[in-house]
Design a protein around this motif. Structure first.
Motif, PDB file in Angstrom:
ATOM      1  N   LEU A  28     -14.209 -46.994  11.339  1.00 18.58           N
ATOM      2  CA  LEU A  28     -13.527 -47.048  10.050  1.00 18.58           C
ATOM      3  C   LEU A  28     -12.351 -46.080  10.022  1.00 18.58           C
ATOM      4  N   SER A  29     -11.335 -46.465   9.268  1.00 17.56           N
ATOM      5  CA  SER A  29     -10.226 -45.531   9.071  1.00 17.56           C
ATOM      6  C   SER A  29     -10.684 -44.450   8.094  1.00 17.56           C
ATOM      7  N   PRO A  30     -10.081 -43.274   8.121  1.00 16.74           N
ATOM      8  CA  PRO A  30     -10.502 -42.195   7.207  1.00 16.74           C
ATOM      9  C   PRO A  30     -10.367 -42.567   5.733  1.00 16.74           C
ATOM     10  N   THR A  31      -9.334 -43.334   5.381  1.00 12.83           N
ATOM     11  CA  THR A  31      -9.186 -43.715   3.970  1.00 12.83           C
ATOM     12  C   THR A  31     -10.290 -44.673   3.542  1.00 12.83           C
ATOM     13  N   THR A  35     -13.101 -44.007   0.632  1.00 14.48           N
ATOM     14  CA  THR A  35     -13.307 -44.971  -0.445  1.00 14.48           C
ATOM     15  C   THR A  35     -14.772 -45.364  -0.548  1.00 14.48           C
ATOM     16  N   ILE A  36     -15.393 -45.603   0.579  1.00 12.56           N
ATOM     17  CA  ILE A  36     -16.821 -45.948   0.582  1.00 12.56           C
ATOM     18  C   ILE A  36     -17.647 -44.799   0.018  1.00 12.56           C
ATOM     19  N   GLN A  41     -20.872 -42.393  -4.410  1.00 16.73           N
ATOM     20  CA  GLN A  41     -21.109 -41.338  -5.394  1.00 16.73           C
ATOM     21  C   GLN A  41     -21.033 -41.882  -6.821  1.00 16.73           C
ATOM     22  N   GLU A  42     -20.086 -42.778  -7.060  1.00 23.12           N
ATOM     23  CA  GLU A  42     -19.953 -43.368  -8.395  1.00 23.12           C
ATOM     24  C   GLU A  42     -21.174 -44.208  -8.750  1.00 23.12           C
TER      25      GLU A  42
END
Length: 140
Positions: A28-31, A35-36, A41-42
């Motif tokens: 996965l890319s860091p961004t 996001t994940i 957390q949300e």
């Protein structure tokens, strides 16, 4: 014939010792990873808010239409949840002592019998143990 000194283990033992083998995060890319993590957390915050709202609604229902025994037991249940969600060690100790006093008082005043007392004490101990373990710093 096999070598008597050779010890057979799982066939992918070498791959398991290769470090971060099989971790999906390395693809996965860091961004995307951030996001994940934010979405996770949300969703955890929303789930906790729903659980608390459900407990408050249940507590209000019992307080308005329940008898004194149901009100007392709902208060004990609410206190057990408060132990499990204590924000620091001091709050954990305070809530644990308060719940212990409530459970003991319910037994002394004849609201509950010994089997219920044992069950509630076990639940209190379980909540305290798990939250205490979560609040302790990692030592290894």
């Amino acid at each position: 014939m096999s070598n008597p000194e050779q010890v057979y283990t799982a066939r992918n033992r070498d791959r398991a010792n290769a470090g971060n083998y099989g971790a999906a995060a390395k693809y996965l890319s860091p961004t995307t990873e951030r996001t994940i993590e934010k979405r996770l957390q949300e969703s955890l915050r929303k789930a906790k808010a729903l659980r608390v709202a459900n407990r408050l609604a249940q507590d209000m229902r019992v307080r308005t239409s329940g008898n004194p025994t149901e009100c007392g037991l709902a208060r004990i249940a609410f206190q057990l949840h408060a132990i499990r969600e204590a924000e620091n060690f001091d709050a954990l100790l305070y809530r644990d002592r308060f719940a212990d006093g409530m459970i003991t008082a319910a037994l002394v005043f004849g609201v509950i019998r010994y089997p219920a007392y044992d069950r509630l004490t076990g639940l209190r101990h379980n909540a305290f143990t798990h939250r205490n373990r979560e609040l302790q710093p990692c030592t290894f």
